[in-house]
Structure formats: structure tokens, C-alpha cells
Design an enzyme around this catalytic site. Structure first.
Site, PDB file in Angstrom:
ATOM      1  CG  HIS A  14      -8.629  -3.223  -2.566  1.00  0.00           C
ATOM      2  ND1 HIS A  14      -9.559  -2.470  -3.256  1.00  0.00           N
ATOM      3  CD2 HIS A  14      -8.380  -2.551  -1.428  1.00  0.00           C
ATOM      4  CE1 HIS A  14      -9.847  -1.375  -2.555  1.00  0.00           C
ATOM      5  NE2 HIS A  14      -9.155  -1.414  -1.424  1.00  0.00           N
ATOM      6  CG  MET A  15      -9.486  -9.174   0.247  1.00  0.00           C
ATOM      7  SD  MET A  15      -9.783 -10.807   0.898  1.00  0.00           S
ATOM      8  CE  MET A  15     -10.738 -10.384   2.332  1.00  0.00           C
ATOM      9  CG  HIS A  16      -6.756  -2.918   3.002  1.00  0.00           C
ATOM     10  ND1 HIS A  16      -6.097  -1.717   2.834  1.00  0.00           N
ATOM     11  CD2 HIS A  16      -7.981  -2.742   2.431  1.00  0.00           C
ATOM     12  CE1 HIS A  16      -6.885  -0.856   2.215  1.00  0.00           C
ATOM     13  NE2 HIS A  16      -8.037  -1.449   1.958  1.00  0.00           N
ATOM     14  CB  VAL A  71      -9.261   1.841  -5.077  1.00  0.00           C
ATOM     15  CG1 VAL A  71      -8.946   1.309  -6.469  1.00  0.00           C
ATOM     16  CG2 VAL A  71      -8.218   2.881  -4.663  1.00  0.00           C
ATOM     17  CG  ASN A  86     -12.623  -0.545   3.643  1.00  0.00           C
ATOM     18  OD1 ASN A  86     -13.086  -0.872   4.732  1.00  0.00           O
ATOM     19  ND2 ASN A  86     -11.409  -0.044   3.506  1.00  0.00           N
ATOM     20  CG  ASP A  97      -2.062   0.989   1.092  1.00  0.00           C
ATOM     21  OD1 ASP A  97      -3.220   0.530   0.962  1.00  0.00           O
ATOM     22  OD2 ASP A  97      -1.811   2.220   1.111  1.00  0.00           O
ATOM     23  CB  ILE A  98       0.789   4.271  -2.142  1.00  0.00           C
ATOM     24  CG1 ILE A  98       1.877   5.184  -2.674  1.00  0.00           C
ATOM     25  CG2 ILE A  98      -0.482   5.043  -1.860  1.00  0.00           C
ATOM     26  CD1 ILE A  98       1.610   5.700  -4.084  1.00  0.00           C
TER      27      ILE A  98
HETATM   28  P1  AMP Z   1      -9.834   1.325   0.177  1.00  0.00           P
HETATM   29  O1  AMP Z   1     -10.047   2.634   0.883  1.00  0.00           O
HETATM   30  O2  AMP Z   1     -10.224   0.142   0.971  1.00  0.00           O
HETATM   31  O3  AMP Z   1     -10.471   1.374  -1.212  1.00  0.00           O
HETATM   32  O4  AMP Z   1      -8.258   1.178  -0.007  1.00  0.00           O
HETATM   33  C1  AMP Z   1      -7.539   1.721  -1.067  1.00  0.00           C
HETATM   34  C2  AMP Z   1      -6.087   1.673  -0.685  1.00  0.00           C
HETATM   35  O5  AMP Z   1      -5.312   1.846  -1.862  1.00  0.00           O
HETATM   36  C3  AMP Z   1      -5.631   2.776   0.304  1.00  0.00           C
HETATM   37  O6  AMP Z   1      -5.099   2.161   1.467  1.00  0.00           O
HETATM   38  C4  AMP Z   1      -4.569   3.543  -0.495  1.00  0.00           C
HETATM   39  O7  AMP Z   1      -3.495   3.985   0.304  1.00  0.00           O
HETATM   40  C5  AMP Z   1      -4.134   2.527  -1.534  1.00  0.00           C
HETATM   41  N1  AMP Z   1      -3.595   3.058  -2.791  1.00  0.00           N
HETATM   42  C6  AMP Z   1      -4.121   4.040  -3.562  1.00  0.00           C
HETATM   43  N2  AMP Z   1      -3.354   4.238  -4.637  1.00  0.00           N
HETATM   44  C7  AMP Z   1      -2.333   3.362  -4.555  1.00  0.00           C
HETATM   45  C8  AMP Z   1      -1.203   3.054  -5.376  1.00  0.00           C
HETATM   46  N3  AMP Z   1      -0.965   3.721  -6.509  1.00  0.00           N
HETATM   47  N4  AMP Z   1      -0.350   2.090  -4.977  1.00  0.00           N
HETATM   48  C9  AMP Z   1      -0.575   1.418  -3.824  1.00  0.00           C
HETATM   49  N5  AMP Z   1      -1.616   1.641  -3.008  1.00  0.00           N
HETATM   50  C10 AMP Z   1      -2.490   2.596  -3.365  1.00  0.00           C
END
Ligand code: AMP
Length: 118
Positions: free
Chosen positions: A104-106, A100, A91, A33-34
Site C-alpha cells: 500500500h501507499m500512504h 500490514v 513501508n 487510514d484508521i
Molecule cells: P504500514 O505500517 O505502512 O504497514 O501501514 C499500515 C497502516 O494501516 C497504518 O497507518 C494503520 O493505521 C492502517 N490501518 C490498519 N488497519 C486499518 C483499517 N482497518 N482501516 C484503515 N487503516 C488501517
């Protein structure tokens, strides 16, 4: 909600935007994650047009679901959080603050994570 193939994770899967890759197979791509919210914070993104967990579980084939969840487990093992423990979060939608619109799973770990919600 229909799938938008211009979302940032779709661009990462297509190789249009770089990522810090951890694991990849035919079902999923995992990368850091960024903006990490734990010492270890990796995202596992399926290679398919799924908006969220809800969309994924309605549309993905059984084979794809097994492949995807297996990729999540392989990623957790690769990043070394299995022994210490880890949390998986996904989420879906506005109340969960999904930012996004690609499922995806964190995977979070690397320290005691405390309560489920702040
Ligand atoms: P969510 O809020 O569950 O949709 O999580 C989206 C996640 O994507 C967040 O934790 C962001 O920090 C991460 N994110 C957004 N853009 C990027 C990227 N280019 N590379 C890696 N992680 C990203």
C-alpha cells in the site's frame, strides 16, 4: 515472504471489513487510514496479492503497475492535496515498520509535513 490472504487489507478489499472509501477501480481501492498521521491520510491498496512495494514491482504486470500508480494520482486529486502538496510513503519490511503485509501507499497532506523523517 509469502502472501497471507487473511491480512486486514485483503479483508477490506473483499468487503469483509468496512472502510471509509475514497476511490476504487479495477486496480486499487483507496480509503482513509484508521489512525491518521496528518490532516489527510489515505491508503491506496492494489487489488492483487502483493506483500510490499518490493514484491509488487517484481510480480505485477506493466499494465497493472500503470493502473495502480494512476489510481494513486486520481486519489490524490480527489482528496484535494495536489495543489497544496502531498507525500507518498510505502513501508517495506521490518526496518521500515511495515505493519500490514499487503502493499500500500500512504498519501499524506493537508498541512506542511516538515522533514522526511522525524
Ligand atoms: P504500514 O505500517 O505502512 O504497514 O501501514 C499500515 C497502516 O494501516 C497504518 O497507518 C494503520 O493505521 C492502517 N490501518 C490498519 N488497519 C486499518 C483499517 N482497518 N482501516 C484503515 N487503516 C488501517
Amino acid at each position: 515472504m509469502s502472501y497471507d490472504n487473511q491480512n486486514i487489507f485483503a479483508k477490506i478489499i473483499r468487503g469483509e471489513i468496512p472502510c471509509k472509501r475514497v476511490y476504487e477501480d479495477e486496480f486499487a481501492l483507496a480509503f482513509h487510514d484508521i489512525q491518521p498521521e496528518a490532516p489527510t491520510h489515505v491508503l491506496v491498496v492494489p487489488k492483487g496479492d502483493f506483500v510490499s512495494f518490493d514484491d509488487f514491482t517484481q510480480k505485477a504486470s506493466s499494465e497493472f503497475m500503470v493502473g495502480y500508480f494512476s489510481a494513486v494520482q486520481k486519489t490524490a486529486a480527489l482528496i484535494g492535496v495536489v495543489e497544496g502538496g502531498y507525500r507518498i510513503i510505502s513501508n517495506h519490511g521490518a526496518d521500515a515498520s511495515q505493519s500490514v503485509p499487503h502493499f500500500h501507499m500512504h498519501i499524506l497532506g493537508g498541512k506542511p509535513l516538515g522533514k522526511l523523517l522525524p
